[in-house]
Design a protein around this motif. Structure first.
Motif, mmCIF file in Angstrom:
data_model
loop_
_atom_site.group_PDB
_atom_site.id
_atom_site.type_symbol
_atom_site.label_atom_id
_atom_site.label_comp_id
_atom_site.label_asym_id
_atom_site.label_seq_id
_atom_site.Cartn_x
_atom_site.Cartn_y
_atom_site.Cartn_z
ATOM 1 N N TRP A 137 -83.956 47.684 12.649
ATOM 2 C CA TRP A 137 -83.813 49.113 12.409
ATOM 3 C C TRP A 137 -82.556 49.379 11.596
ATOM 4 O O TRP A 137 -81.611 48.588 11.599
ATOM 5 C CB TRP A 137 -83.762 49.862 13.742
ATOM 6 C CG TRP A 137 -85.067 49.868 14.479
ATOM 7 C CD1 TRP A 137 -85.669 48.803 15.088
ATOM 8 C CD2 TRP A 137 -85.948 50.973 14.659
ATOM 9 N NE1 TRP A 137 -86.861 49.179 15.646
ATOM 10 C CE2 TRP A 137 -87.056 50.514 15.397
ATOM 11 C CE3 TRP A 137 -85.907 52.315 14.283
ATOM 12 C CZ2 TRP A 137 -88.119 51.335 15.761
ATOM 13 C CZ3 TRP A 137 -86.957 53.136 14.648
ATOM 14 C CH2 TRP A 137 -88.054 52.654 15.374
ATOM 15 N N ASP A 142 -80.281 51.463 12.158
ATOM 16 C CA ASP A 142 -79.203 51.448 13.142
ATOM 17 C C ASP A 142 -79.388 50.183 13.986
ATOM 18 O O ASP A 142 -80.301 50.098 14.816
ATOM 19 C CB ASP A 142 -79.281 52.708 14.022
ATOM 20 C CG ASP A 142 -78.210 52.761 15.097
ATOM 21 O OD1 ASP A 142 -77.506 51.746 15.301
ATOM 22 O OD2 ASP A 142 -78.092 53.816 15.743
ATOM 23 N N ASP A 183 -77.939 49.081 16.464
ATOM 24 C CA ASP A 183 -77.877 49.290 17.919
ATOM 25 C C ASP A 183 -79.262 49.510 18.497
ATOM 26 O O ASP A 183 -79.553 49.102 19.623
ATOM 27 C CB ASP A 183 -76.978 50.483 18.259
ATOM 28 C CG ASP A 183 -75.501 50.182 18.023
ATOM 29 O OD1 ASP A 183 -75.146 48.983 17.941
ATOM 30 O OD2 ASP A 183 -74.720 51.138 17.913
ATOM 31 N N LEU A 184 -80.156 50.158 17.722
ATOM 32 C CA LEU A 184 -81.530 50.372 18.180
ATOM 33 C C LEU A 184 -82.257 49.040 18.313
ATOM 34 O O LEU A 184 -83.007 48.814 19.262
ATOM 35 C CB LEU A 184 -82.284 51.291 17.222
ATOM 36 C CG LEU A 184 -81.738 52.718 17.068
ATOM 37 C CD1 LEU A 184 -82.569 53.497 16.049
ATOM 38 C CD2 LEU A 184 -81.725 53.437 18.407
ATOM 39 N N THR A 185 -82.009 48.149 17.349
ATOM 40 C CA THR A 185 -82.616 46.811 17.402
ATOM 41 C C THR A 185 -82.123 46.071 18.640
ATOM 42 O O THR A 185 -82.905 45.486 19.384
ATOM 43 C CB THR A 185 -82.257 46.013 16.137
ATOM 44 O OG1 THR A 185 -82.635 46.767 14.983
ATOM 45 C CG2 THR A 185 -82.977 44.672 16.108
ATOM 46 N N ASP A 218 -80.926 47.311 21.401
ATOM 47 C CA ASP A 218 -81.444 47.929 22.624
ATOM 48 C C ASP A 218 -82.892 47.528 22.882
ATOM 49 O O ASP A 218 -83.290 47.305 24.029
ATOM 50 C CB ASP A 218 -81.324 49.453 22.540
ATOM 51 C CG ASP A 218 -79.868 49.918 22.574
ATOM 52 O OD1 ASP A 218 -78.990 49.106 22.914
ATOM 53 O OD2 ASP A 218 -79.627 51.093 22.230
ATOM 54 N N GLN A 219 -83.697 47.440 21.807
ATOM 55 C CA GLN A 219 -85.088 47.000 21.972
ATOM 56 C C GLN A 219 -85.150 45.575 22.494
ATOM 57 O O GLN A 219 -85.958 45.259 23.367
ATOM 58 C CB GLN A 219 -85.826 47.074 20.627
ATOM 59 C CG GLN A 219 -86.556 48.355 20.404
ATOM 60 C CD GLN A 219 -87.474 48.234 19.210
ATOM 61 O OE1 GLN A 219 -87.080 47.759 18.160
ATOM 62 N NE2 GLN A 219 -88.692 48.677 19.367
ATOM 63 N N TYR A 225 -90.949 52.039 20.576
ATOM 64 C CA TYR A 225 -89.884 52.457 19.673
ATOM 65 C C TYR A 225 -88.683 52.841 20.531
ATOM 66 O O TYR A 225 -88.835 53.201 21.702
ATOM 67 C CB TYR A 225 -90.320 53.661 18.832
ATOM 68 C CG TYR A 225 -91.256 53.354 17.686
ATOM 69 C CD1 TYR A 225 -91.704 52.075 17.420
ATOM 70 C CD2 TYR A 225 -91.695 54.376 16.852
ATOM 71 C CE1 TYR A 225 -92.566 51.821 16.366
ATOM 72 C CE2 TYR A 225 -92.548 54.128 15.794
ATOM 73 C CZ TYR A 225 -92.983 52.846 15.549
ATOM 74 O OH TYR A 225 -93.825 52.593 14.502
ATOM 75 N N PRO A 226 -87.495 52.827 19.973
ATOM 76 C CA PRO A 226 -86.316 53.223 20.748
ATOM 77 C C PRO A 226 -86.388 54.692 21.176
ATOM 78 O O PRO A 226 -87.121 55.488 20.578
ATOM 79 C CB PRO A 226 -85.154 53.008 19.765
ATOM 80 C CG PRO A 226 -85.680 52.063 18.745
ATOM 81 C CD PRO A 226 -87.148 52.347 18.634
ATOM 82 N N GLU A 227 -85.608 55.017 22.200
ATOM 83 C CA GLU A 227 -85.521 56.403 22.665
ATOM 84 C C GLU A 227 -85.189 57.318 21.488
ATOM 85 O O GLU A 227 -84.369 56.980 20.647
ATOM 86 C CB GLU A 227 -84.416 56.537 23.718
ATOM 87 C CG GLU A 227 -84.815 56.043 25.100
ATOM 88 C CD GLU A 227 -85.913 56.879 25.738
ATOM 89 O OE1 GLU A 227 -85.917 58.099 25.550
ATOM 90 O OE2 GLU A 227 -86.763 56.288 26.420
ATOM 91 N N HIS A 287 -87.164 58.048 19.112
ATOM 92 C CA HIS A 287 -88.034 57.737 17.977
ATOM 93 C C HIS A 287 -89.494 57.590 18.396
ATOM 94 O O HIS A 287 -90.346 57.303 17.583
ATOM 95 C CB HIS A 287 -87.564 56.469 17.270
ATOM 96 C CG HIS A 287 -86.237 56.622 16.606
ATOM 97 N ND1 HIS A 287 -86.087 57.212 15.367
ATOM 98 C CD2 HIS A 287 -84.996 56.286 17.014
ATOM 99 C CE1 HIS A 287 -84.809 57.224 15.029
ATOM 100 N NE2 HIS A 287 -84.128 56.667 16.023
ATOM 101 N N MET A 308 -86.739 52.634 10.808
ATOM 102 C CA MET A 308 -87.148 51.275 11.165
ATOM 103 C C MET A 308 -87.319 50.384 9.943
ATOM 104 O O MET A 308 -87.658 49.220 10.061
ATOM 105 C CB MET A 308 -88.418 51.288 12.010
ATOM 106 C CG MET A 308 -89.676 51.686 11.296
ATOM 107 S SD MET A 308 -91.096 51.797 12.413
ATOM 108 C CE MET A 308 -91.247 50.129 13.006
#
Length: 201
Positions: A86, A88, A90-92, A94-95, A167-169, A171, A188
């Motif tokens: 992603w 960001d 951080d989203l990657t 977190d997933q 998907y992350p929170e 999104h 993404m």
């Protein structure tokens, strides 16, 4: 092209192999596959159950509509998760943490996400995500009342409109939601992803 192999002991044929240090009953795995949950009610879960039953891994797609935790709870087996980098990072991260917490043992990194694929069959059939009703797919829907009732109606009654639950929170959107869809796709599609991201992962 054909090698005749008569008189070879085939009493105990074993098609199994070792994938990433673990036994697999066949030398194959189910790859990350779009959203099979739109083809069949809870299609991702059914695929995972089938994979577990025959002893092969399944890779859950990032864009699937069944939560990754549901597969580990209700199907078990060897679970892998598709990762996109992603915008960001951080989203990657977190997933990935979410997949690890749910018991997924491997990541499948998608590297061709920078440019949209040219899926001529989807264009021909009028299919897109987010889904839009159009002159191509409306006749198809009318001709498939069983799918409309056994798949879409069941989702509507049980869980509401299918969403991209992995998907992350912030999104996660309905497959019909136009609002914010472009923003999600942009988020993404990290156009600056390089081998350094592989090292980071």
């Amino acid at each position: 092209k054909l090698r005749h192999r008569a008189l070879v002991d085939i009493e105990n044929v074993d098609l199994g192999t070792t994938l990433f240090g673990k036994r697999s009953e066949l030398p194959i795995a189910i790859s990350p596959t779009g959203i099979p949950g739109l083809c069949w009610f809870e299609g991702e879960l059914e695929l995972a159950k089938a994979a577990a039953a025959i002893g092969i891994p399944i890779s859950l797609a990032t864009g699937s509509i069944t939560p990754m935790e549901r597969l580990s709870q209700d199907a078990g087996g060897r679970l892998w998760f598709q990762v996109v980098v992603w915008e960001d990072r951080d989203l990657t991260r977190d997933q990935i943490k979410r997949a690890i917490a749910a018991g997924y043992e491997a990541l499948i990194l998608t590297v061709d996400f920078g440019i949209s694929s040219n899926r001529s069959h989807n264009v021909r059939n009028g299919f897109s995500v987010p889904f839009r009703f159009n002159r191509r797919n409306i006749p198809d829907l009318i001709c498939h009342p069983r799918w409309c009732t056994q798949v879409m109606l069941r989702y509507l009654l049980k869980t509401g409109m299918p969403r991209h639950t992995n998907y992350p929170e912030g999104h996660q959107r309905s497959i019909f939601a136009r609002m914010g869809a472009t923003k999600v796709l942009h988020a993404m599609r990290s156009l600056n992803a390089t081998w350094e991201d592989v090292k980071w992962l």
